[in-house]
Design a protein around this motif. Structure first.
Motif, PDB file in Angstrom:
ATOM      1  N   SER A 422     -76.093 128.887  98.228  1.00  0.00           N
ATOM      2  CA  SER A 422     -77.642 128.944  98.190  1.00  0.00           C
ATOM      3  C   SER A 422     -78.045 130.130  98.240  1.00  0.00           C
ATOM      4  N   GLY A 423     -79.313 130.286  98.269  1.00  0.00           N
ATOM      5  CA  GLY A 423     -79.752 131.696  98.174  1.00  0.00           C
ATOM      6  C   GLY A 423     -79.729 132.411  96.997  1.00  0.00           C
ATOM      7  N   ASP A 424     -80.123 133.733  97.041  1.00  0.00           N
ATOM      8  CA  ASP A 424     -79.934 134.601  95.809  1.00  0.00           C
ATOM      9  C   ASP A 424     -78.555 135.109  95.435  1.00  0.00           C
ATOM     10  N   LEU A 425     -77.978 134.262  94.465  1.00  0.00           N
ATOM     11  CA  LEU A 425     -76.604 134.419  94.295  1.00  0.00           C
ATOM     12  C   LEU A 425     -76.064 135.797  93.859  1.00  0.00           C
ATOM     13  N   ASN A 457     -74.640 125.905  93.302  1.00  0.00           N
ATOM     14  CA  ASN A 457     -75.958 125.278  93.523  1.00  0.00           C
ATOM     15  C   ASN A 457     -76.868 125.308  92.274  1.00  0.00           C
ATOM     16  N   ASP A 458     -76.825 124.155  91.693  1.00  0.00           N
ATOM     17  CA  ASP A 458     -77.798 123.843  90.570  1.00  0.00           C
ATOM     18  C   ASP A 458     -77.505 125.060  89.473  1.00  0.00           C
ATOM     19  N   THR A 463     -79.372 130.055  84.636  1.00  0.00           N
ATOM     20  CA  THR A 463     -79.134 130.916  85.877  1.00  0.00           C
ATOM     21  C   THR A 463     -78.070 131.855  85.652  1.00  0.00           C
ATOM     22  N   LEU A 467     -78.239 135.636  86.119  1.00  0.00           N
ATOM     23  CA  LEU A 467     -77.421 136.538  87.025  1.00  0.00           C
ATOM     24  C   LEU A 467     -76.901 137.623  85.989  1.00  0.00           C
ATOM     25  N   GLN A 470     -79.315 140.418  85.848  1.00  0.00           N
ATOM     26  CA  GLN A 470     -79.406 141.051  87.078  1.00  0.00           C
ATOM     27  C   GLN A 470     -78.210 141.873  87.719  1.00  0.00           C
TER      28      GLN A 470
HETATM   29  N1  LIG Z   1     -80.305 135.856  91.248  1.00  0.00           N
HETATM   30  C1  LIG Z   1     -80.749 134.531  90.909  1.00  0.00           C
HETATM   31  N2  LIG Z   1     -81.407 134.707  89.839  1.00  0.00           N
HETATM   32  C2  LIG Z   1     -81.777 133.435  89.063  1.00  0.00           C
HETATM   33  N3  LIG Z   1     -81.716 132.142  89.788  1.00  0.00           N
HETATM   34  C3  LIG Z   1     -80.892 132.119  91.041  1.00  0.00           C
HETATM   35  C4  LIG Z   1     -80.479 133.358  91.435  1.00  0.00           C
HETATM   36  N4  LIG Z   1     -79.838 133.041  92.710  1.00  0.00           N
HETATM   37  C5  LIG Z   1     -79.842 131.644  92.498  1.00  0.00           C
HETATM   38  N5  LIG Z   1     -80.595 130.999  91.693  1.00  0.00           N
HETATM   39  C6  LIG Z   1     -80.623 129.819  91.414  1.00  0.00           C
HETATM   40  O1  LIG Z   1     -81.937 129.519  92.102  1.00  0.00           O
HETATM   41  C7  LIG Z   1     -81.902 128.275  92.576  1.00  0.00           C
HETATM   42  C8  LIG Z   1     -82.171 128.303  93.980  1.00  0.00           C
HETATM   43  O2  LIG Z   1     -82.271 126.945  94.377  1.00  0.00           O
HETATM   44  P1  LIG Z   1     -83.515 126.616  95.986  1.00  0.00           P
HETATM   45  O3  LIG Z   1     -84.542 127.076  95.527  1.00  0.00           O
HETATM   46  O4  LIG Z   1     -83.273 125.166  95.981  1.00  0.00           O
HETATM   47  O5  LIG Z   1     -82.796 127.607  97.047  1.00  0.00           O
HETATM   48  P2  LIG Z   1     -81.574 127.221  97.883  1.00  0.00           P
HETATM   49  O6  LIG Z   1     -80.835 128.728  97.688  1.00  0.00           O
HETATM   50  O7  LIG Z   1     -80.627 126.015  97.328  1.00  0.00           O
HETATM   51  O8  LIG Z   1     -82.323 126.711  99.197  1.00  0.00           O
HETATM   52  P3  LIG Z   1     -81.464 126.181 100.543  1.00  0.00           P
HETATM   53  O9  LIG Z   1     -81.157 127.050 101.373  1.00  0.00           O
HETATM   54  O10 LIG Z   1     -82.681 124.950 100.698  1.00  0.00           O
HETATM   55  O11 LIG Z   1     -80.444 125.254  99.625  1.00  0.00           O
HETATM   56  C9  LIG Z   1     -80.776 127.556  92.116  1.00  0.00           C
HETATM   57  O12 LIG Z   1     -80.892 126.770  91.059  1.00  0.00           O
HETATM   58  C10 LIG Z   1     -79.845 128.651  92.190  1.00  0.00           C
HETATM   59  O13 LIG Z   1     -78.807 128.598  91.057  1.00  0.00           O
END
Ligand SMILES: Nc1ncnc2c1ncn2[C@@H]1O[C@H](COP(=O)(O)OP(=O)(O)OP(=O)(O)O)[C@@H](O)[C@H]1O
Ligand SMILES: O=P(O)(O)OC[C@H]1O[C@H](OP(=O)(O)OP(=O)(O)O)[C@H](O)[C@@H]1O
Ligand SMILES: O=C(O)c1cccnc1
Ligand SMILES: [Mg+2]
Length: 647
Positions: A422-425, A457-458, A463, A467, A470
């Motif tokens: 989760s979060g900003d990967l 995560n999705d 994405t 990534l 970035q």
């Molecule tokens: N740096 C990034 N740049 C673009 N997309 C990103 C980045 N980091 C994560 N993502 C994508 O952004 C989405 C984040 O999902 P979401 O908004 O549901 O937050 P989450 O982190 O899963 O929240 P939660 O903590 O509730 O699980 C995901 O599809 C993930 O792959």
């Protein structure tokens, strides 16, 4: 082109009728296209046109088919081999079948039977049989008209399953019993007796190898044989090829964006469209370039490497470090050295907190999470991975992981890595890498900086692309939903079209020119240029002389008159191999293992010009026909299209 056609015609075939056809054809096309006539005149011309079409077909077939369409004559039947009785266990992809019919295993999915088809296939079969057309010699093309995902290429997959299906095709008694109940009662009994004898022993299947990069309109498979049975293969072949090619292409696209140095894990089973979507999805994602799957059954069936971490449930199931009762761990190489692993982990957590360089990151961590990690490491000291985002990635998950990993290191083990879910990967992976490097320095643990960071995560193509732009420190991606469901485009539109019957080319017209079929039994070639990249795919009539390296050949867009080019190929590859020849005696190509298909796919993808492969606005690849085939398509089109009337 008309003149060329005449020039190449064998002299001894030039009887009066055919000569007339040659002379009249060019004029005839103009006449049919431009004159508005009353209905009687239309009928007269229509009869005349039918004769001309027939004669012209003969001419084209002579030019292109030489001795005529070869028929498979053998009538002996394939061995009775009910794939449902053979079962599915051990039906591993990668069986190096040698083409012998009775050695080709059944389809992976036992649901794939001759009844896995549309009702209209059976009603057509009955009507063919009633009309005595069951043994008319038919040629069908299986092709796609548009690439998926806004791209300019498709990876062909599903062939092996089609060959397995054909090799084992027959209606069981219970199949026939059921068909009796759904067809009208007046259907004759003889049809059901006949159905019992139907198999693919007189069918020949040519195809592009599985895992090849393919382009619209070039048939992926050419299926020839008795009309009734090759018609019956349509729906099942399409269901075996459409999703397979779609998800393989999806996997290949994810691989292209991720880069070849990343590990790609397919995590799709739970989100797949049912069990077949899950099993076949895992297989084809591997074919398309993934490294491993979380799907154990796919691992067992296909020999795909199986990988996995653990879930949030495992972390949240722990509430206190005191829950760990079996606390000791033996050193990896020193049997006499055993330590209380929980104490050791706590010691490292405290030591980390005291390091000045780490103080910025390390405070109080979540101890139930630490308990979960410690417990997992005790269970898998040689394969410790931790999901670090249950509570707080940087303040808890990563420090807890590092404490356990350092404790493992102390006892001679090497932790594998973490998973971020989760979060900003991008941000989390970069920060985590910094911590791993600091730990390497502070604790003198060589290689700790390179501890594997897996992200999930999705994740999808976009994405991955974001990534990359970035910057990130992710080594492995776990991808589920978007990959296996082909979320961006849920279906590929492969179709199965009749292109010749009893040696007579057939065409299907449409208002939409992309849907007009290319008639005739064809051969297809890929022509390569000076730089080694593929320039164009070329379709020619069956017995036209094949293109040769170094020889100039006219390549025409099948429908757009102005689009044509002379090509002098550096290399010419025939696209088809014969994978199934029934009893015809034609040698067949062995079915390669899944690993070989995957290697072939990687090679094919690497060999394409990069601008055809890019994600955004890729350059369309050229698919063309020979000058003769072009002329014939357009002749047939005009002769089959009714002439309108204006009042
Ligand atoms: N740096 C990034 N740049 C673009 N997309 C990103 C980045 N980091 C994560 N993502 C994508 O952004 C989405 C984040 O999902 P979401 O908004 O549901 O937050 P989450 O982190 O899963 O929240 P939660 O903590 O509730 O699980 C995901 O599809 C993930 O792959
Ligand atoms: O996001 P996807 O690309 O579909 O990849 C698979 C997802 O499945 C799991 O989540 P899930 O919420 O099902 O379970 P878990 O997080 O508890 O493991 C995993 O954590 C991934 O996020
Ligand atoms: O092993 C994993 O981490 C995994 C498996 C399936 C789905 N999500 C994650
Ligand atoms: Mg999730």
């Amino acid at each position: 082109m008309q003149r060329q056609l005449r020039k190449h015609r064998p002299k001894n075939d030039g009887d009066a009728e055919e000569t007339k056809c040659d002379e009249e054809t060019a004029d005839g096309i103009v006449v049919f296209a431009s004159i508005i006539i009353d209905w009687r005149e239309r009928e007269r011309i229509s009869n005349l046109s039918k004769k001309r079409v027939c004669d012209r077909r003969k001419c084209f077939m002579m030019e292109t088919s030489g001795n005529g369409t070869p028929r498979v004559n053998s009538s002996s039947k394939m061995a009775e081999n009910d794939h449902r009785n053979l079962g599915i266990l051990g039906s591993k992809v990668g069986v190096e079948a040698d083409g012998a019919r009775d050695r080709i295993p059944p389809t992976t999915n036992p649901l794939v039977t001759p009844l896995l088809t549309d009702m209209y296939q059976i009603t057509m079969a009955y009507a063919y049989w009633k009309a005595g057309k069951q043994n008319d010699f038919a040629v069908f093309d299986l092709l796609h008209r548009k690439n998926p995902f806004g791209g300019e290429y498709t990876v062909f997959a599903g062939l092996e399953e089609c060959i397995r299906f054909a090799a084992n095709f027959h209606f069981s008694e219970s199949d026939i019993e059921y068909l009796r109940t759904i067809l009208p009662p007046q259907c004759e009994e003889g049809f059901f007796d006949y159905l019992q004898t139907v198999d693919c022993s007189e069918v020949v299947i040519n195809a592009i190898p599985e895992g090849s990069v393919c382009f619209p309109r070039v048939p992926l498979m050419r299926i020839e044989g008795p009309l009734l049975v090759v018609q019956l293969l349509e729906t099942t072949f399409l269901t075996l090829v459409n999703y397979a090619s779609l998800v393989t292409t999806n996997a290949a696209r994810h691989r292209r964006v991720a880069g070849n140095d990343k590990i790609l894990l397919e995590f799709g089973l739970r989100r797949a469209q049912g069990p077949d979507g899950g099993i076949s999805g895992s297989k084809y994602c591997y074919l398309g370039g993934f490294n491993a799957t979380s799907n154990i059954d796919a691992g067992r069936r296909f020999g795909i490497p199986v990988r996995g971490t653990h879930s949030h449930a495992f972390v949240s199931s722990f509430m206190s470090i005191d829950e760990i009762t079996k606390r000791s761990l033996q050193h990896s190489t020193k049997p006499n050295l055993t330590q209380d692993f929980v104490d050791l982990t706590m010691q490292f957590l405290n030591r980390m907190k005291q390091k000045e360089s780490l103080a910025y990151y390390f405070g109080e961590t979540n101890h139930s999470e630490l308990a979960a990690f410690t417990s997992y490491a005790l269970a898998f000291p040689t394969a410790f991975t931790a999901l670090v985002d249950t509570y707080d990635v940087l303040k808890s998950g990563v420090p807890n992981f590092c404490a356990v990993a350092l404790a493992l290191n102390e006892l001679g083990y090497k932790a594998v890595g973490i998973r971020l879910d989760s979060g900003d990967l991008s941000y989390f992976s970069i920060e985590t890498r910094k911590i791993f490097k600091l730990i390497e320095e502070e604790f003198q643990v060589q290689g700790f900086g390179n501890t594997v960071i897996t992200a999930s995560n999705d994740i999808n193509e976009e994405t991955l692309d974001a990534l990359n732009k970035q910057g990130h420190e992710i080594d492995a991606f776990g991808i589920g939903t978007h990959l296996i469901t082909c979320y961006r485009q849920p279906a590929l539109g492969c179709v199965y079209k009749l292109v010749e019957v009893n040696g007579q080319p057939r065409i299907k017209l449409s208002e939409d020119v992309t849907k007009v079929t290319i008639p005739c039994k064809k051969l297809c070639y890929r022509l390569y240029g000076k730089e080694g990249y593929a320039l164009v795919d070329l379709m020619i009539g069956e017995n036209e002389p094949p293109p040769k390296a170094g020889e100039r050949i006219l390549c025409r867009h099948p429908f757009s008159e102005s689009k044509r080019a002379y090509v002098i190929p550096q290399r010419v590859d025939p696209l088809y191999k014969c994978y199934w020849s029934g009893n015809s005696g034609v040698p067949t190509e062995p079915l390669p293992t899944l690993v070989r298909q995957r290697e072939h796919c990687q090679k094919e993808l690497a060999a394409q010009r990069p601008d055809h492969m890019r994600g955004l606005n890729p350059t369309p690849y050229k698919v063309s026909v020979s000058g003769k085939l072009y002329d014939f398509i357009h002749f047939l089109w005009l002769s089959e299209a009714p002439v309108g009337e204006l009042h």
